[in-house]
Design an enzyme around this catalytic site. Structure first.
Site, PDB file in Angstrom:
ATOM      1  N   ASN A  38      -3.434  33.812  -8.266  1.00 47.73           N
ATOM      2  CA  ASN A  38      -2.549  33.465  -7.151  1.00 47.73           C
ATOM      3  C   ASN A  38      -2.495  31.940  -7.114  1.00 47.73           C
ATOM      4  O   ASN A  38      -3.450  31.293  -6.685  1.00 47.73           O
ATOM      5  CB  ASN A  38      -3.128  34.028  -5.839  1.00 47.73           C
ATOM      6  CG  ASN A  38      -2.340  33.580  -4.624  1.00 47.73           C
ATOM      7  OD1 ASN A  38      -1.279  32.965  -4.748  1.00 47.73           O
ATOM      8  ND2 ASN A  38      -2.859  33.879  -3.437  1.00 47.73           N
ATOM      9  N   LYS A  56      -0.814  30.112  -5.257  1.00 47.23           N
ATOM     10  CA  LYS A  56      -0.534  29.562  -3.915  1.00 47.23           C
ATOM     11  C   LYS A  56       0.541  28.476  -4.055  1.00 47.23           C
ATOM     12  O   LYS A  56       1.395  28.579  -4.931  1.00 47.23           O
ATOM     13  CB  LYS A  56      -1.826  29.089  -3.252  1.00 47.23           C
ATOM     14  CG  LYS A  56      -2.912  30.180  -3.301  1.00 47.23           C
ATOM     15  CD  LYS A  56      -4.065  29.936  -2.399  1.00 47.23           C
ATOM     16  CE  LYS A  56      -5.056  31.099  -2.505  1.00 47.23           C
ATOM     17  NZ  LYS A  56      -6.180  30.989  -1.598  1.00 47.23           N
ATOM     18  N   HIS A 102      -1.496  38.448   2.420  1.00 49.04           N
ATOM     19  CA  HIS A 102      -2.576  37.490   2.132  1.00 49.04           C
ATOM     20  C   HIS A 102      -3.049  36.889   3.450  1.00 49.04           C
ATOM     21  O   HIS A 102      -2.252  36.673   4.359  1.00 49.04           O
ATOM     22  CB  HIS A 102      -2.068  36.399   1.182  1.00 49.04           C
ATOM     23  CG  HIS A 102      -3.194  35.567   0.647  1.00 49.04           C
ATOM     24  ND1 HIS A 102      -3.753  34.551   1.380  1.00 49.04           N
ATOM     25  CD2 HIS A 102      -3.873  35.637  -0.524  1.00 49.04           C
ATOM     26  CE1 HIS A 102      -4.746  34.021   0.670  1.00 49.04           C
ATOM     27  NE2 HIS A 102      -4.842  34.664  -0.480  1.00 49.04           N
ATOM     28  N   GLU A 162      -3.701  34.013   4.289  1.00 46.43           N
ATOM     29  CA  GLU A 162      -2.999  32.772   4.671  1.00 46.43           C
ATOM     30  C   GLU A 162      -1.660  33.099   5.344  1.00 46.43           C
ATOM     31  O   GLU A 162      -1.206  32.363   6.202  1.00 46.43           O
ATOM     32  CB  GLU A 162      -2.825  31.882   3.429  1.00 46.43           C
ATOM     33  CG  GLU A 162      -4.158  31.251   3.031  1.00 46.43           C
ATOM     34  CD  GLU A 162      -4.337  31.002   1.548  1.00 46.43           C
ATOM     35  OE1 GLU A 162      -3.340  30.981   0.812  1.00 46.43           O
ATOM     36  OE2 GLU A 162      -5.501  30.819   1.134  1.00 46.43           O
ATOM     37  N   GLU A 176     -10.253  40.542   0.195  1.00 51.82           N
ATOM     38  CA  GLU A 176     -10.497  39.098   0.196  1.00 51.82           C
ATOM     39  C   GLU A 176     -11.122  38.692   1.521  1.00 51.82           C
ATOM     40  O   GLU A 176     -10.406  38.467   2.505  1.00 51.82           O
ATOM     41  CB  GLU A 176      -9.181  38.335   0.014  1.00 51.82           C
ATOM     42  CG  GLU A 176      -8.480  38.596  -1.301  1.00 51.82           C
ATOM     43  CD  GLU A 176      -7.623  37.402  -1.734  1.00 51.82           C
ATOM     44  OE1 GLU A 176      -7.747  36.994  -2.883  1.00 51.82           O
ATOM     45  OE2 GLU A 176      -6.862  36.880  -0.898  1.00 51.82           O
ATOM     46  N   GLY A 233     -11.421  29.948  -1.033  1.00 49.50           N
ATOM     47  CA  GLY A 233     -11.336  28.498  -1.173  1.00 49.50           C
ATOM     48  C   GLY A 233     -12.552  27.753  -0.650  1.00 49.50           C
ATOM     49  O   GLY A 233     -12.533  26.537  -0.495  1.00 49.50           O
ATOM     50  N   SER A 271     -13.173  32.907  -4.087  1.00 52.35           N
ATOM     51  CA  SER A 271     -14.048  32.058  -4.896  1.00 52.35           C
ATOM     52  C   SER A 271     -14.593  32.758  -6.146  1.00 52.35           C
ATOM     53  O   SER A 271     -15.720  32.504  -6.562  1.00 52.35           O
ATOM     54  CB  SER A 271     -15.198  31.486  -4.050  1.00 52.35           C
ATOM     55  OG  SER A 271     -14.674  30.695  -2.994  1.00 52.35           O
ATOM     56  N   GLY A 288      -7.718  32.498  -6.894  1.00 53.32           N
ATOM     57  CA  GLY A 288      -6.952  31.341  -6.438  1.00 53.32           C
ATOM     58  C   GLY A 288      -7.233  30.131  -7.309  1.00 53.32           C
ATOM     59  O   GLY A 288      -6.688  29.993  -8.409  1.00 53.32           O
TER      60      GLY A 288
HETATM   61  P1  13P Z   1      -9.922  31.220  -4.225  1.00 52.88           P
HETATM   62  O1  13P Z   1     -10.189  31.911  -5.530  1.00 52.88           O
HETATM   63  O2  13P Z   1      -9.404  29.806  -4.389  1.00 52.88           O
HETATM   64  O3  13P Z   1     -11.080  31.318  -3.282  1.00 52.88           O
HETATM   65  O4  13P Z   1      -8.700  32.005  -3.525  1.00 52.88           O
HETATM   66  C1  13P Z   1      -8.755  33.383  -3.424  1.00 52.88           C
HETATM   67  C2  13P Z   1      -7.448  33.859  -2.970  1.00 52.88           C
HETATM   68  O5  13P Z   1      -7.051  33.650  -1.835  1.00 52.88           O
HETATM   69  C3  13P Z   1      -6.609  34.587  -3.928  1.00 52.88           C
HETATM   70  O6  13P Z   1      -5.534  35.192  -3.308  1.00 52.88           O
END
Ligand code: 13P
Length: 248
Positions: A9, A11, A94, A96, A165, A171, A209, A230
């Protein structure tokens, strides 16, 4: 289940030049033996990624999809539009989007429905915040989020992908331990089993992560069928290491 599924992803990251290099390197690093791998990119780059990846093993997807079919919805992108760019997956719900755009369980369920109707596999994200975990609400939160999607999508539910997640792991560099992740995946698997006889077909991804160092131990868990990555999906070497850890 046909092997593991590793999805990047991106983002809101990328540029025409950076994408070109990243997709080229990932595509070169994939082989026949690799597990299924995909990148979910900003919509404006779908055409570029389609052209770069069309002839290889790498699949691509979007990070969101409109809950509407078409019409006066400024700024939105429909499932039918995504389909025109060869999109195989669309992330929906997601954290976010839930957090910064106020997406509700019902909206996420409708988005999944739109994707399915267009022949796109929704990657339905569920996960609890740190506050919810500490209050002992992890199970009720993820079950509620998934229940909305099951209820709206009925017999099509076996066509989805689910990504667990935990919000506190996204993150932050704090990964759920393999045991913590497996515990939630087992709950989700049981919930899906109660909803469809074909629950074993539904890949359950872990996200938060995940990186080259921790991927193997997470992916070794019984109910972890892949990852939603991510930060580590933005570096070809890291993403390819995770794919290698997921490949037979
Ligand atoms: P990270 O791998 O940066 O923690 O992000 C995970 C994520 O939100 C994937 O959709």
């Amino acid at each position: 289940m046909h092997g593991k599924l590793i999805v990047g992803n991106w983002k809101m990251n990328g540029s025409l030049s950076a994408n070109q290099e990243l997709v080229r390197q990932i595509a070169e690093g994939l082989s026949d033996a690799s597990c299924r791998a995909a990148v979910c990119v900003p919509s404006v780059y779908l055409s570029q990624v389609q052209q770069l990846a069309a002839s290889g093993h790498l699949l691509w997807g979007a990070q969101d999809v409109s809950a509407h079919e078409q019409g006066a919805f400024t700024g939105e992108v429909s499932a039918a539009m995504l389909r025109e760019f060869g999109v195989r997956f669309a992330i929906v719900g997601h954290s976010e989007r839930r957090q910064y755009h106020g997406e509700t369980d019902a909206l996420v369920a409708t988005k999944a429905q739109r994707a399915l109707a267009a022949g796109i596999t929704p990657i339905v994200c569920v996960g609890e915040t740190l506050q919810e975990r500490e209050a002992g609400h992890t199970e009720s939160v993820v079950k509620r989020q998934l229940a909305a999607v099951i209820q709206t999508n009925g017999h099509c539910i076996s066509e989805i992908v689910v990504a667990y997640e935990p919000v506190w792991a996204i993150g932050t560099g704090k990964t759920a331990s393999p045991e913590q992740a497996q515990q939630v995946h087992a709950l989700l698997r049981a919930q899906l089993k109660a909803a469809t006889e074909q629950s074993q077909r539904i890949p359950l991804l872990y996200g938060g992560s995940m990186n080259a160092a921790n991927a193997a131990s997470l992916l070794a868990q019984n109910d972890i069928d892949g990852g939603l990555i991510g930060g580590a999906s933005l570096k070809a070497a890291d993403f390819l290491s995770i794919i290698a850890a997921a490949s037979p």
